[in-house]
Design a protein around this motif. Structure first.
Motif, PDB file in Angstrom:
ATOM      1  N   VAL A 336       0.838  -1.199   0.000  1.00 50.95           N
ATOM      2  CA  VAL A 336       0.000   0.000   0.000  1.00 50.95           C
ATOM      3  C   VAL A 336       0.874   1.250   0.000  1.00 50.95           C
ATOM      4  O   VAL A 336       0.646   2.198  -0.769  1.00 50.95           O
ATOM      5  CB  VAL A 336      -0.947   0.003   1.218  1.00 50.95           C
ATOM      6  N   LEU A 337       1.903   1.262   0.840  1.00 48.35           N
ATOM      7  CA  LEU A 337       2.798   2.415   0.909  1.00 48.35           C
ATOM      8  C   LEU A 337       3.556   2.597  -0.401  1.00 48.35           C
ATOM      9  O   LEU A 337       3.755   3.736  -0.853  1.00 48.35           O
ATOM     10  CB  LEU A 337       3.778   2.242   2.066  1.00 48.35           C
ATOM     11  N   LEU A 338       3.956   1.506  -1.035  1.00 50.03           N
ATOM     12  CA  LEU A 338       4.654   1.598  -2.317  1.00 50.03           C
ATOM     13  C   LEU A 338       3.764   2.256  -3.368  1.00 50.03           C
ATOM     14  O   LEU A 338       4.219   3.125  -4.125  1.00 50.03           O
ATOM     15  CB  LEU A 338       5.077   0.205  -2.785  1.00 50.03           C
ATOM     16  N   VAL A 339       2.500   1.865  -3.414  1.00 45.88           N
ATOM     17  CA  VAL A 339       1.564   2.476  -4.363  1.00 45.88           C
ATOM     18  C   VAL A 339       1.420   3.971  -4.077  1.00 45.88           C
ATOM     19  O   VAL A 339       1.421   4.801  -4.999  1.00 45.88           O
ATOM     20  CB  VAL A 339       0.198   1.773  -4.301  1.00 45.88           C
ATOM     21  N   VAL A 340       1.332   4.329  -2.808  1.00 44.37           N
ATOM     22  CA  VAL A 340       1.193   5.747  -2.437  1.00 44.37           C
ATOM     23  C   VAL A 340       2.424   6.541  -2.884  1.00 44.37           C
ATOM     24  O   VAL A 340       2.312   7.646  -3.431  1.00 44.37           O
ATOM     25  CB  VAL A 340       0.988   5.879  -0.913  1.00 44.37           C
ATOM     26  N   VAL A 341       3.614   5.966  -2.671  1.00 42.77           N
ATOM     27  CA  VAL A 341       4.851   6.636  -3.070  1.00 42.77           C
ATOM     28  C   VAL A 341       4.894   6.831  -4.582  1.00 42.77           C
ATOM     29  O   VAL A 341       5.228   7.925  -5.074  1.00 42.77           O
ATOM     30  CB  VAL A 341       6.078   5.834  -2.593  1.00 42.77           C
ATOM     31  N   LEU A 342       4.562   5.805  -5.336  1.00 41.48           N
ATOM     32  CA  LEU A 342       4.612   5.893  -6.791  1.00 41.48           C
ATOM     33  C   LEU A 342       3.582   6.875  -7.336  1.00 41.48           C
ATOM     34  O   LEU A 342       3.882   7.676  -8.237  1.00 41.48           O
ATOM     35  CB  LEU A 342       4.407   4.514  -7.417  1.00 41.48           C
ATOM     36  N   VAL A 343       2.378   6.843  -6.784  1.00 40.61           N
ATOM     37  CA  VAL A 343       1.346   7.788  -7.217  1.00 40.61           C
ATOM     38  C   VAL A 343       1.766   9.213  -6.881  1.00 40.61           C
ATOM     39  O   VAL A 343       1.593  10.138  -7.682  1.00 40.61           O
ATOM     40  CB  VAL A 343      -0.006   7.442  -6.575  1.00 40.61           C
ATOM     41  N   GLY A 344       2.355   9.396  -5.707  1.00 42.15           N
ATOM     42  CA  GLY A 344       2.824  10.723  -5.320  1.00 42.15           C
ATOM     43  C   GLY A 344       3.909  11.235  -6.248  1.00 42.15           C
ATOM     44  O   GLY A 344       3.923  12.410  -6.618  1.00 42.15           O
ATOM     45  N   PHE A 345       4.817  10.351  -6.647  1.00 39.66           N
ATOM     46  CA  PHE A 345       5.884  10.754  -7.560  1.00 39.66           C
ATOM     47  C   PHE A 345       5.315  11.166  -8.908  1.00 39.66           C
ATOM     48  O   PHE A 345       5.692  12.204  -9.467  1.00 39.66           O
ATOM     49  CB  PHE A 345       6.880   9.618  -7.739  1.00 39.66           C
ATOM     50  N   VAL A 346       4.411  10.367  -9.436  1.00 40.79           N
ATOM     51  CA  VAL A 346       3.804  10.679 -10.726  1.00 40.79           C
ATOM     52  C   VAL A 346       3.050  12.008 -10.650  1.00 40.79           C
ATOM     53  O   VAL A 346       3.152  12.857 -11.555  1.00 40.79           O
ATOM     54  CB  VAL A 346       2.871   9.548 -11.178  1.00 40.79           C
ATOM     55  N   ALA A 347       2.303  12.204  -9.568  1.00 40.77           N
ATOM     56  CA  ALA A 347       1.568  13.461  -9.407  1.00 40.77           C
ATOM     57  C   ALA A 347       2.516  14.649  -9.357  1.00 40.77           C
ATOM     58  O   ALA A 347       2.226  15.719  -9.896  1.00 40.77           O
ATOM     59  CB  ALA A 347       0.718  13.408  -8.129  1.00 40.77           C
ATOM     60  N   PHE A 348       3.681  14.462  -8.741  1.00 44.18           N
ATOM     61  CA  PHE A 348       4.660  15.545  -8.622  1.00 44.18           C
ATOM     62  C   PHE A 348       5.213  15.948  -9.984  1.00 44.18           C
ATOM     63  O   PHE A 348       5.353  17.136 -10.289  1.00 44.18           O
ATOM     64  CB  PHE A 348       5.793  15.101  -7.695  1.00 44.18           C
ATOM     65  N   VAL A 349       5.532  14.973 -10.827  1.00 39.90           N
ATOM     66  CA  VAL A 349       6.177  15.296 -12.112  1.00 39.90           C
ATOM     67  C   VAL A 349       5.180  15.705 -13.192  1.00 39.90           C
ATOM     68  O   VAL A 349       5.605  16.233 -14.224  1.00 39.90           O
ATOM     69  CB  VAL A 349       7.035  14.119 -12.619  1.00 39.90           C
ATOM     70  N   VAL A 350       3.872  15.475 -12.976  1.00 38.26           N
ATOM     71  CA  VAL A 350       2.895  15.873 -13.995  1.00 38.26           C
ATOM     72  C   VAL A 350       2.060  17.074 -13.572  1.00 38.26           C
ATOM     73  O   VAL A 350       1.280  17.583 -14.380  1.00 38.26           O
ATOM     74  CB  VAL A 350       1.946  14.698 -14.351  1.00 38.26           C
ATOM     75  N   MET A 351       2.225  17.563 -12.344  1.00 39.26           N
ATOM     76  CA  MET A 351       1.427  18.709 -11.915  1.00 39.26           C
ATOM     77  C   MET A 351       1.777  19.926 -12.782  1.00 39.26           C
ATOM     78  O   MET A 351       2.879  20.033 -13.332  1.00 39.26           O
ATOM     79  CB  MET A 351       1.670  19.008 -10.441  1.00 39.26           C
ATOM     80  N   PRO A 352       0.824  20.859 -12.956  1.00 42.01           N
ATOM     81  CA  PRO A 352       1.044  21.991 -13.858  1.00 42.01           C
ATOM     82  C   PRO A 352       2.337  22.758 -13.597  1.00 42.01           C
ATOM     83  O   PRO A 352       3.027  23.146 -14.547  1.00 42.01           O
ATOM     84  CB  PRO A 352      -0.191  22.867 -13.609  1.00 42.01           C
ATOM     85  N   ALA A 353       2.692  22.960 -12.338  1.00 43.54           N
ATOM     86  CA  ALA A 353       3.898  23.735 -12.034  1.00 43.54           C
ATOM     87  C   ALA A 353       5.155  23.055 -12.563  1.00 43.54           C
ATOM     88  O   ALA A 353       6.124  23.727 -12.941  1.00 43.54           O
ATOM     89  CB  ALA A 353       4.014  23.952 -10.528  1.00 43.54           C
ATOM     90  N   SER A 354       5.153  21.722 -12.607  1.00 40.98           N
ATOM     91  CA  SER A 354       6.355  21.002 -13.043  1.00 40.98           C
ATOM     92  C   SER A 354       6.652  21.205 -14.526  1.00 40.98           C
ATOM     93  O   SER A 354       7.779  20.966 -14.970  1.00 40.98           O
ATOM     94  CB  SER A 354       6.207  19.504 -12.747  1.00 40.98           C
ATOM     95  N   ARG A 355       5.660  21.656 -15.287  1.00 40.72           N
ATOM     96  CA  ARG A 355       5.879  21.859 -16.713  1.00 40.72           C
ATOM     97  C   ARG A 355       6.901  22.963 -16.975  1.00 40.72           C
ATOM     98  O   ARG A 355       7.484  23.029 -18.056  1.00 40.72           O
ATOM     99  CB  ARG A 355       4.555  22.197 -17.396  1.00 40.72           C
TER     100      ARG A 355
END
Length: 434
Positions: A336-355
């Motif tokens: 469960v924690l691994l999924v949370v970490v991976l989802v968090g990473f993906v959200a970080f690199v695709v959020m509008p500010a990261s563009r």
């Protein structure tokens, strides 16, 4: 660090009333203060950017060195050093001991095995470019391994900081690019820039390769990619990056700031870089096989380091992180924690500010993480292994608030102390190698 703190309005004169000073005196004092700030800013702008970054890098290394000095003074006798070692000896422990073996004796032609026939820890886990460079400089200078190895790391780290600033400047304004470089210099694992590890040299080469990618200088990338693949095990990850870059360029050229799809001729250079990077990523395991006569010499050596956690298991791609999170946090909490970490990473690199950071650098971060998910077992060295995704610090550097920037720098320094305390110094039976 200075131009990260010189935003408009700094040092503006006090316009409040005063019961003791006449208005003329207040106005004169305000003008004097404003003029002084203006002169300071003008002088600051005359300082070359590389001098500013060099000052930041040196100050950061002094702070880290002071932290390491505290732990060296507390260090007891261990398998690496005697009691209270000097800095150079203290900076050459852990993997530094393996690099010393390689620099002085090379690689074994026969793999060491335990009573059950399992391959045990040995020098084949470490790439040759860094220790061979150290060996060459030792031969020329006659200096000790510790002095040369740490010096190479310091110089490579300085180069990495300068290239990092250039890379950030391709996407961010000067103030943000400089603040991102400040974070790079004081990052929680920035002690790697002043110890006998290959990370500093590898990060310098990686940042050069990424800068050349951003500038579309593909043919110039080839020697850099070759040397990078023999410094740190990043060849396959970089090949994945280049493959993704080609796909995006063909399918969505606007995402890479292009207004047209590439021709076949334009695609040849990046495809060649991807192929060369993939070959160099497989070259070291092939060399280990050729020298030792054992087909899995490299992978079996790498597996030896995780055997103390999960025992002797074959390498199954993408299984190590599930195994690792299960070992650290037990199941099902680990998954469960691994999924949370991976989802968090993906959200970080695709959020509008990261563009703001550019697709190339975000593609690299994703490619490198996919590579780690495939082969790496998460343990105490994970924080060091994540150093190649340092370009994502550009996203962290986006907010302009002075308070935010001060808090982030202080937090990074505190985490640096925590990392040194948890991973670097040897505290009795230590199972948290950096």
């Amino acid at each position: 660090m200075a131009d990260g703190l010189t935003t408009a309005g700094a040092g503006s004169p006090d316009t409040g009333s005063s019961p003791t000073l006449p208005a003329g005196r207040r106005s004169s004092g305000g003008r004097g203060s404003s003029a002084a700030v203006t002169r300071w800013r003008a002088r600051y702008r005359l300082v070359p950017w590389w001098v500013r970054i060099t000052v930041v890098y040196v100050l950061a290394r002094v702070v880290t060195g002071a932290m390491m000095g505290v732990y060296a003074a507390m260090e007891t006798a261990n398998s690496f050093t005697g009691q209270h070692p000097r800095y150079l000896a203290f900076a050459s422990i852990w993997d530094g001991a393996w690099y010393r073996v390689i620099a002085t004796a090379g690689y074994p032609s026969t793999l060491p095995v335990d009573a059950a026939g399992h391959v045990t820890e040995n020098a084949w886990a470490f790439m040759p470019a860094y220790p061979f460079l150290v060996r060459a400089l030792m031969t020329v200078s006659g200096a000790s391994f510790e002095l040369v190895a740490v010096s190479v790391s310091l110089v490579a780290g300085w180069g990495a900081a300068l290239v990092f600033r250039r890379l950030m400047g391709r996407f961010l304004d000067p103030t943000r690019a400089t603040f991102a470089t400040v974070l790079f210099c004081v990052a929680p694992v920035s002690a790697m820039f002043q110890v006998a590890y290959a990370e500093s040299m590898g990060l310098f080469l990686l940042l050069v390769a990424l800068l050349l990618l951003v500038e579309r200088r593909f043919w110039t990338m080839l020697p850099v990619v070759l040397l990078l693949g023999m410094t740190r095990p990043t060849g396959l990850a970089f090949a994945l990056l280049m493959g993704a870059f080609v796909v995006v360029w063909v399918a969505r050229p606007a995402w890479l700031r292009h207004d047209h799809r590439p021709t076949v001729r334009q695609l040849v250079p990046p495809v060649v870089v991807a192929a060369v990077s993939g070959v160099v990523g497989l070259a070291w395991p092939a060399i280990a096989w050729a020298v030792t006569g054992v087909p899995r010499a490299y992978t079996d050596t790498e597996l030896a380091w995780r055997s103390s956690y999960i025992g002797w298991k074959d390498l199954v791609p993408f299984a190590p992180w599930v195994q690792g999170f299960g070992w650290w946090f037990r199941q099902p909490a680990g998954s469960v924690l691994l999924v949370v970490v991976l989802v968090g990473f993906v959200a970080f690199v695709v959020m509008p500010a990261s563009r703001r950071l550019g697709l190339e650098l975000r593609l690299w971060a994703v490619a490198y993480l996919v590579y780690l998910l495939a082969v790496f077992f998460p343990q105490s060295s994970t924080w060091r292994i994540l150093l190649p995704i340092a370009p994502l610090l550009g996203i962290v550097a986006l907010p302009r608030s002075r308070l935010y920037r001060v808090v982030i720098v202080v937090l990074f320094l505190v985490l640096q102390w925590v990392w040194l305390d948890w991973c670097w110094w040897v505290d009795g039976y230590d199972w948290t190698p950096p």
